[in-house]
Design an enzyme around this catalytic site. Structure first.
Site, PDB file in Angstrom:
ATOM      1  N   GLY A   1       1.021  -1.231   0.109  1.00  0.00           N
ATOM      2  CA  GLY A   1      -0.065  -0.018  -0.089  1.00  0.00           C
ATOM      3  C   GLY A   1       0.797   1.242   0.115  1.00  0.00           C
ATOM      4  O   GLY A   1       2.135   1.163  -0.066  1.00  0.00           O
TER       5      GLY A   1
ATOM      6  N   LYS B   1       4.414   0.001  -9.713  1.00  0.00           N
ATOM      7  CA  LYS B   1       4.383   1.463  -9.553  1.00  0.00           C
ATOM      8  C   LYS B   1       5.712   1.811  -9.302  1.00  0.00           C
ATOM      9  O   LYS B   1       5.949   2.973  -9.743  1.00  0.00           O
ATOM     10  CB  LYS B   1       3.549   1.757  -8.312  1.00  0.00           C
TER      11      LYS B   1
HETATM   12  O1  13P Z   1       6.813   1.457  -1.664  1.00  0.00           O
HETATM   13  C1  13P Z   1       6.882   2.580  -1.100  1.00  0.00           C
HETATM   14  C2  13P Z   1       5.943   3.291  -0.809  1.00  0.00           C
HETATM   15  O2  13P Z   1       4.797   2.692  -0.545  1.00  0.00           O
HETATM   16  C3  13P Z   1       8.306   3.099  -0.973  1.00  0.00           C
HETATM   17  O3  13P Z   1       8.873   3.453  -2.358  1.00  0.00           O
HETATM   18  P1  13P Z   1      10.355   3.512  -2.764  1.00  0.00           P
HETATM   19  O4  13P Z   1      11.001   2.181  -2.563  1.00  0.00           O
HETATM   20  O5  13P Z   1      10.296   3.975  -4.006  1.00  0.00           O
HETATM   21  O6  13P Z   1      10.888   4.169  -1.716  1.00  0.00           O
END
Ligand code: 13P
Ligand code: NAI
Length: 342
Positions: free
Chosen positions: A137, A192
């Protein structure tokens, strides 16, 4: 019956530390396992993980150890918070140490290169007797430890897993929603990261809000299309582990993937950016794997292809952007389809 359980979190990076701290604050007997004995001792005595979460005080009851057997023996619930490149290796190490009825949950947002294996599929393969789940999430570790109000998703086929994880993690600042589409939730968290790199790059190049909104929306369309072909429910992408995490990671420099993109957009070479980060940015490897899989399955993913050609085929960003903008124009929401869309 006492509702307090024993929990182990494997991986003493930012997310493992944040999640272990919430659980300990909730009154459960909680172990945080990190592989380096000196680090573990230092975190245990200073009550701070100075490498990954400097400046945040960890709760007194959290037990930090480098002894894996001590951490998982007698444990009811285990979170595996190890980056995808080492996830299988650590999971294998606990196979003979776990109680037969222990629940095991992945928090990693990546894909194993061999066979395009998701982290929960590794759990199925390595720990076939155990109930498993995926936690994913919009959850920056730094904001969790700063007690920002946060929502997450536990995905599993098992009611027992939902119930246990929701009861254990829930607090005044942390809320856990359930989803039965494990593959969709897991793909949301992994995919994402690719789009966060793109959005970081766009920001470095001076993209305005129109561009940001188009990128976010078309990213969501691509994610849903890919996951649908992989057997996930595209509707999962309307939830916290889909659009929620996409918005978070694509709009904030707290995201390491976004920061990788930003540095690339400023003209720094990829290997320098990745080695300078000092933490994991899963999106770079995920991009390789998703590009290959999308090509194999014939899934149209222009943003993935564009980023791939910038990172690994040394194409100029401006040329790729021009090509994307002048590519064939299609339908806005493909689920509505041509007949309804006209
Ligand atoms: O998944 C994340 C927040 O939900 C963290 O993202 P990063 O791994 O790009 O720092
Ligand atoms: N940081 C965040 O805000 C969030 C991260 N995640 C995901 O959680 C996973 C872990 O991320 P972070 O904790 O942020 O990473 P991190 O880079 O902060 O820390 C990784 C940790 O894993 C340990 N590690 C690596 N290989 C290991 C091995 N072979 N054996 C034992 N330990 C090993 C490192 O020593 C380090 O403690 C990633 O897949 C990430 O995408 C998920 C949600 C939020």
């Amino acid at each position: 019956m006492d509702s307090k359980i024993q929990v182990a979190v494997l991986g003493g990076g930012s997310f493992g530390t944040a999640i272990a701290n919430i659980i300990a604050v909730n009154g459960h007997r909680t172990f945080l396992w990190m592989r380096d004995g000196q680090n573990a001792e230092q975190c245990q005595s200073s009550r701070e993980n100075s490498k990954y979460l400097p400046g945040y005080q960890l709760t007194q009851s959290l037990q930090i150890t480098a002894d894996l057997a001590e951490a998982v023996a007698g444990t009811d619930l285990v979170f595996v918070s190890i980056p995808s490149h080492s996830f299988r290796q650590v999971t294998r190490q606990v196979r003979t140490l776990l109680k037969p009825d222990a629940i095991v949950v992945s928090t990693a947002k990546g894909i194993e290169p061999v066979g395009f294996t998701l982290m929960s599929q590794i759990l199925e393969q390595e720990l076939p007797e155990h109930d498993i789940g995926v936690l994913s999430g919009p959850n920056f570790a730094k904001e969790i430890v700063a007690a920002q109000h946060t929502g997450t998703v536990i995905a599993s086929e098992s009611e027992r897993v939902f119930d246990c994880v929701q009861r254990t993690l829930r607090s005044e600042t942390f809320r856990v929603y359930a989803n039965t589409d494990r593959g969709g939730v897991e793909l949301g968290g992994a995919l994402k990261n690719i789009y966060a790199i793109i959005c970081g790059m766009a920001a470095a190049l001076g993209a305005g809000k129109n561009t940001q909104a188009m990128l976010l929306t078309r990213s969501l369309a691509e994610m849903g299309r890919f996951a649908g072909v992989m057997g996930a429910n595209p509707m999962t992408f309307l939830g916290l582990a889909g659009v929620g995490d996409l918005i978070l990671t694509c709009t904030s420099d707290l995201s390491r993937n976004y920061r990788v993109g930003y540095s690339l957009g400023q003209g720094q070479p990829l290997d320098e950016v990745v080695s300078g980060l000092g933490q994991v940015a899963e999106g770079v490897n995920t991009l390789r794997q998703v590009k290959q899989k999308a090509d194999d399955m014939g899934v149209y993913m222009p943003l993935v292809s564009g980023l791939y050609s910038v990172l690994f085929e040394r194409r100029a960003i401006a040329d790729v952007v021009r090509e994307l903008m002048l590519g064939e124009q299609s339908y806005d929401v493909e689920y509505i389809g041509q007949s309804h869309g006209q």
